[in-house]
Write a protein that holds these residues in place. Sequence first.
Motif, PDB file in Angstrom:
ATOM      1  N   ARG A   1      -0.150   0.240  -7.713  1.00  0.00           N
ATOM      2  CA  ARG A   1      -0.502   1.562  -8.242  1.00  0.00           C
ATOM      3  C   ARG A   1      -2.017   1.721  -8.149  1.00  0.00           C
ATOM      4  O   ARG A   1      -2.766   0.816  -8.565  1.00  0.00           O
TER       5      ARG A   1
ATOM      6  N   GLN B   1      -7.101   6.131 -14.923  1.00  0.00           N
ATOM      7  CA  GLN B   1      -5.808   6.805 -14.845  1.00  0.00           C
ATOM      8  C   GLN B   1      -5.001   6.250 -13.674  1.00  0.00           C
ATOM      9  O   GLN B   1      -5.514   6.079 -12.570  1.00  0.00           O
TER      10      GLN B   1
ATOM     11  N   GLY C   1      -2.143   6.221 -10.744  1.00  0.00           N
ATOM     12  CA  GLY C   1      -1.509   7.120  -9.797  1.00  0.00           C
ATOM     13  C   GLY C   1      -0.033   6.797  -9.665  1.00  0.00           C
ATOM     14  O   GLY C   1       0.597   6.280 -10.592  1.00  0.00           O
ATOM     15  N   GLY C   2       0.528   7.093  -8.502  1.00  0.00           N
ATOM     16  CA  GLY C   2       1.939   6.817  -8.260  1.00  0.00           C
ATOM     17  C   GLY C   2       2.162   5.358  -7.901  1.00  0.00           C
ATOM     18  O   GLY C   2       1.409   4.468  -8.321  1.00  0.00           O
TER      19      GLY C   2
ATOM     20  N   THR D   1       4.469   9.953  -5.854  1.00  0.00           N
ATOM     21  CA  THR D   1       3.254  10.461  -6.483  1.00  0.00           C
ATOM     22  C   THR D   1       3.282  10.242  -7.987  1.00  0.00           C
ATOM     23  O   THR D   1       4.331   9.963  -8.572  1.00  0.00           O
ATOM     24  N   SER D   2       2.139  10.404  -8.619  1.00  0.00           N
ATOM     25  CA  SER D   2       2.063  10.253 -10.073  1.00  0.00           C
ATOM     26  C   SER D   2       2.909  11.301 -10.776  1.00  0.00           C
ATOM     27  O   SER D   2       3.441  11.048 -11.861  1.00  0.00           O
ATOM     28  N   GLU D   3       3.053  12.491 -10.165  1.00  0.00           N
ATOM     29  CA  GLU D   3       3.867  13.546 -10.775  1.00  0.00           C
ATOM     30  C   GLU D   3       5.347  13.183 -10.810  1.00  0.00           C
ATOM     31  O   GLU D   3       6.110  13.701 -11.629  1.00  0.00           O
ATOM     32  N   GLN D   4       5.770  12.259  -9.951  1.00  0.00           N
ATOM     33  CA  GLN D   4       7.174  11.859  -9.922  1.00  0.00           C
ATOM     34  C   GLN D   4       7.503  10.759 -10.927  1.00  0.00           C
ATOM     35  O   GLN D   4       8.669  10.486 -11.174  1.00  0.00           O
TER      36      GLN D   4
END
Length: 450
Positions: free
Chosen positions: A298, A305, A307-308, A324-327
């Motif tokens: 990661r 912070q 990430g994915g 991705t981090s959003e997933q």
Amino acid sequence: MPVIRSLAKPALALAGVLALAGCSSSKAAGEQTHPTWRNDEVNAVSRATVAAGVAAVTSMRADGTLETTALDLVTGRKLWARPATIAGRLPGMGVQPPAAVDTAPGQGVVAAVDPVAQGRWTASLAAVDARTGQRRWSRPIHSTFGPQRCGPYFCVSENTALASARMVVLDPLTGRTLWRLPGIAEVEWSDAARVVMLRMARHPVLSAHDVRTGKPVWRLPVEQALNTGVDLSGGWAFGATGGDLVGYVAPYTNPEKKRTSSFGVFSVRLADGRVNWLRPSVVRVYPSGSPGLAPIVRPVDEQGQYGGFARLDPGTGRVTGQITSEQVPGTGWWLAFPGDMGRLGFLKPGTAGSAFDLASGRAAPVRGQHGWSFCVTDPKPLPLREAAQGFYSVAALCEFDLATGRRLSAAGAPPAWFTGSQDGWRLWRDEKGAVHAVRDATGTAPGMYG
């Protein structure tokens, strides 16, 4: 080595990672074509090492003392056991395994730290016949991280708690010192001709040597491969792939300076120490394969912070799959991977989790999906007697149903990315300490611990 070696507290390191009568059995040929066994007579707490048809582990007795135990590699039958101890090893490094070396066809020597003290020496390095346990020689020791195999010899860090720390290379048959290096070092790779060591200091160095004479072959400061400000207190791990050595150095935040050390994954050529590729500012996730097999990482930005998740090709350092981090699905999950590590699973105990195909980065249905993860995420330290506290057993893996978050009771052998293989045998401990083995591979390959 094992386990990611760390000079910091292992419980904190694990928490950070997560937040980011021997019994022998063989199924009928129609059910199982590979030799397999399980030994419940031991409570293994270290990795296993193999030589001369023997698997050797460090195990813990009911009274909290340690012993070196040898099991027949074909049957799992207990051959012998001898007292063992920890003399200077740091808790974050885990319990040291014995070292085992083949000396002739069907013959070998096992070396381990023996609690027998001699004068001002706190323990001894005892070398015994691999199959009989008969003592061959011993060497007094003040403090050590434990013996390691280095090609046809034993490498032993000595006086690790003293200013006179050194690495010595010993003949397995006689215990004679062949050559030595000043300072503290650990073997990260070796073959019959060369050994590569991580030399631990304020500015750590990888160095390759002729294994028979100690003659330097190449030298690479780790900060030259990564960046200035490396601190091994966060932990490290190495694994070989082809002609390369892939290394990972974890971050460490100095509580006084409140500054995080340099960290990341890098690859060097075993032939000459040249850096092949570098992935700075990424953390390795667990469970996962050896850095030399299937590094899963990661990225971490300057604000700390995450990430994915990405899987790297150990040969090139290129990303072969990512999400991705959003997933990433919130909190409360454990990582889980199938046998081929083709999917990234987020396991949620007792409820439905989620999964992603790493190659495409797309969400995958969890119905019918299984994944391997740590059996427990809050392990208890070993109740060792007369030893430093804070040591943990080497981790055990269990198989889970991602759709329900429940553990599968009829799981088979953990995947090869976790166990690795030694001479075609894959060995592991379960959460109760029993040793299991299956011969379903060929040759020797790295596992999660190196």
